[in-house]
Design an enzyme around this catalytic site. Structure first.
Site, PDB file in Angstrom:
ATOM      1  N   LYS A  40       0.845  -1.199   0.000  1.00  0.00           N
ATOM      2  CA  LYS A  40       0.000   0.000   0.000  1.00  0.00           C
ATOM      3  C   LYS A  40       0.882   1.252   0.000  1.00  0.00           C
ATOM      4  O   LYS A  40       2.087   1.186   0.247  1.00  0.00           O
ATOM      5  CB  LYS A  40      -0.930  -0.004   1.220  1.00  0.00           C
ATOM      6  CG  LYS A  40      -0.214   0.039   2.565  1.00  0.00           C
ATOM      7  CD  LYS A  40      -1.202   0.025   3.706  1.00  0.00           C
ATOM      8  CE  LYS A  40      -0.475   0.070   5.055  1.00  0.00           C
ATOM      9  NZ  LYS A  40      -1.406   0.176   6.190  1.00  0.00           N
ATOM     10  N   ARG A 136      -9.981   1.137  15.231  1.00  0.00           N
ATOM     11  CA  ARG A 136     -10.266   1.788  13.946  1.00  0.00           C
ATOM     12  C   ARG A 136     -11.465   1.135  13.268  1.00  0.00           C
ATOM     13  O   ARG A 136     -12.558   1.689  13.265  1.00  0.00           O
ATOM     14  CB  ARG A 136      -9.019   1.746  13.046  1.00  0.00           C
ATOM     15  CG  ARG A 136      -7.812   2.483  13.633  1.00  0.00           C
ATOM     16  CD  ARG A 136      -6.653   2.565  12.662  1.00  0.00           C
ATOM     17  NE  ARG A 136      -6.239   1.259  12.163  1.00  0.00           N
ATOM     18  CZ  ARG A 136      -5.128   1.060  11.445  1.00  0.00           C
ATOM     19  NH1 ARG A 136      -4.348   2.095  11.151  1.00  0.00           N
ATOM     20  NH2 ARG A 136      -4.795  -0.145  11.033  1.00  0.00           N
ATOM     21  N   TYR A 263      14.507  31.555   3.339  1.00  0.00           N
ATOM     22  CA  TYR A 263      13.324  32.259   3.822  1.00  0.00           C
ATOM     23  C   TYR A 263      13.451  32.554   5.321  1.00  0.00           C
ATOM     24  O   TYR A 263      13.879  31.719   6.112  1.00  0.00           O
ATOM     25  CB  TYR A 263      12.071  31.411   3.606  1.00  0.00           C
ATOM     26  CG  TYR A 263      11.585  31.383   2.186  1.00  0.00           C
ATOM     27  CD1 TYR A 263      11.080  32.526   1.562  1.00  0.00           C
ATOM     28  CD2 TYR A 263      11.605  30.192   1.461  1.00  0.00           C
ATOM     29  CE1 TYR A 263      10.625  32.478   0.258  1.00  0.00           C
ATOM     30  CE2 TYR A 263      11.139  30.138   0.157  1.00  0.00           C
ATOM     31  CZ  TYR A 263      10.654  31.301  -0.441  1.00  0.00           C
ATOM     32  OH  TYR A 263      10.205  31.251  -1.732  1.00  0.00           O
ATOM     33  N   MET A 310      10.315  24.929  -1.032  1.00  0.00           N
ATOM     34  CA  MET A 310       9.482  23.973  -1.741  1.00  0.00           C
ATOM     35  C   MET A 310      10.308  23.095  -2.673  1.00  0.00           C
ATOM     36  O   MET A 310      10.066  21.892  -2.787  1.00  0.00           O
ATOM     37  CB  MET A 310       8.405  24.707  -2.546  1.00  0.00           C
ATOM     38  CG  MET A 310       7.449  23.776  -3.277  1.00  0.00           C
ATOM     39  SD  MET A 310       6.216  24.659  -4.269  1.00  0.00           S
ATOM     40  CE  MET A 310       5.264  25.473  -2.991  1.00  0.00           C
TER      41      MET A 310
END
Length: 367
Positions: A40, A136, A263, A310
């Site tokens: 998965k 769950r 940044y 990014m």
């Protein structure tokens, strides 16, 4: 998301390591126990189609999260049984049957909804999920399990399996594990019809709790060569990490004392330094909290300075290096190694998340 094939950031996947890891586990579990490989989430970032195609002669089946992951494998030519571990709503039953996908049924409500919608369950293969304490999905009582199995059989479904999932199999304390195991065994003992495939063992259970192995195991992270407990429990035998993450220097500059990097100007150069730039960032899964961690260049540890952007990160270099110099983010470089578990420790998370966050922008190369 399109893979960025024309930049030097690349995840290398050693398929032979995955097959070797499977053999290791199979050697240490009882003979005759079935092996389901969990592929998965794109095989935990390794590439579901490539991994499943490579190992399908070694395993009895595959586990995926949802119906689309199963269809992807079928369309790629994977023929072995595929079990969908998550809940697929009854509306998709026909699609599952068309692609020969085995569904998890986790509640009487699911069966009632299918009946209310007059959905044909005939010929559907299912596994029943028992919630033994994970909280769950799954039935939570013997009565519900028996009613669900009987109802599905009456509707023409083939109830092939029953399973549960342990919440703490990768921890030192095993009291919760033992509670869940006892509950699951009580359910099994009381079933009016017990399916032929019984599985409760994920990677951690297969490694450290042999008493939790029934007729099949579900092997996830361990086949990719990582410790499912992180650094909590020692692996009982060696496995080899299958994935490495590499890039190259695309820009190198010498900057004077007092210069700011990135940044927010969160890093200020204290003296004249060499700064290198790599073409990957948080859009690739190399998240902002990796600032102050390290990469490997020329066998040396080089800190990530300034905020992760990014698409780019900046690193402090011990000297000038030519453009195109190899940079290792996960894997070995010279005598030094960074593992996905090391990255997870920096982020305060687990190695599973580190691998799954590696985005499709990063091409996978198979060896």
């Amino acid at each position: 998301m399109i893979s960025s094939l024309h930049r030097p950031t690349l995840a290398k996947v050693d398929l032979s390591a995955i097959s070797s890891n499977i053999e290791q586990v199979q050697h240490h579990i009882p003979e005759g126990v079935m092996t389901y490989a969990v592929v998965k989430a794109n095989a935990y970032g390794h590439g579901a189609v490539a991994v499943a195609s490579h190992i399908q002669t070694m395993v009895d089946g595959f586990c995926v999260s949802n119906i689309d992951e199963g269809i992807e494998l079928r369309q790629a030519g994977v023929r072995k049984p595929i079990l969908i571990l998550g809940v697929v709503l009854p509306d998709e039953v026909a699609l599952a049957r068309d692609y020969r996908l085995t569904l998890t049924v986790a509640s009487l409500e699911w069966l009632h909804l299918a009946q209310d919608k007059k959905i044909d369950l005939n010929g559907l293969t299912v596994h029943i999920k028992v919630d033994s304490g994970m909280g769950r999905i799954g039935v939570r009582s013997l009565a519900a399990a028996n009613q669900l199995i009987a109802g599905l059989q009456e509707a023409g479904s083939y109830v092939q399996g029953v399973f549960t999932h342990f919440a703490t199999a990768d921890e030192y304390k095993d009291s919760k594990f033992q509670e869940q195991l006892t509950f699951f065994k009580e359910i099994l003992a009381g079933l009016a019809y017990c399916p032929e495939i019984i599985h409760a063992s994920n990677s951690a259970t297969s490694l450290w709790h042999g008493e939790g192995i029934f007729t099949a195991v579900r092997l996830g992270l361990i086949i990719y060569g990582l410790n499912p407990s992180g650094q909590v429990l020692e692996l009982p035998y060696a496995v080899k990490p299958a994935l490495s993450l590499e890039s190259e220097l695309v820009h190198v500059k010498q900057v004077p004392e007092g210069s700011d990097i990135g940044y927010g100007a969160t890093y200020t150069v204290r003296q004249e330094e060499w700064i290198g730039t790599l073409p990957l960032g948080y859009a690739d899964g190399w998240t902002r909290d990796m600032q102050d961690f390290n990469v490997l260049i020329d066998g040396q540890s080089c800190p990530i300075v300034g905020r992760v952007s990014m698409d780019q990160i900046t690193v402090k270099l011990p000297q000038a290096y030519p453009l195109g110099t190899k940079v290792t983010l996960i894997g070995s470089n010279g005598d030094a190694t960074i593992t996905a578990t090391d990255v997870a420790k920096q982020r305060g998370t687990i190695n599973y998340e580190v691998l799954c966050l590696l985005s499709d922008r990063i091409p996978r190369e198979y060896e």
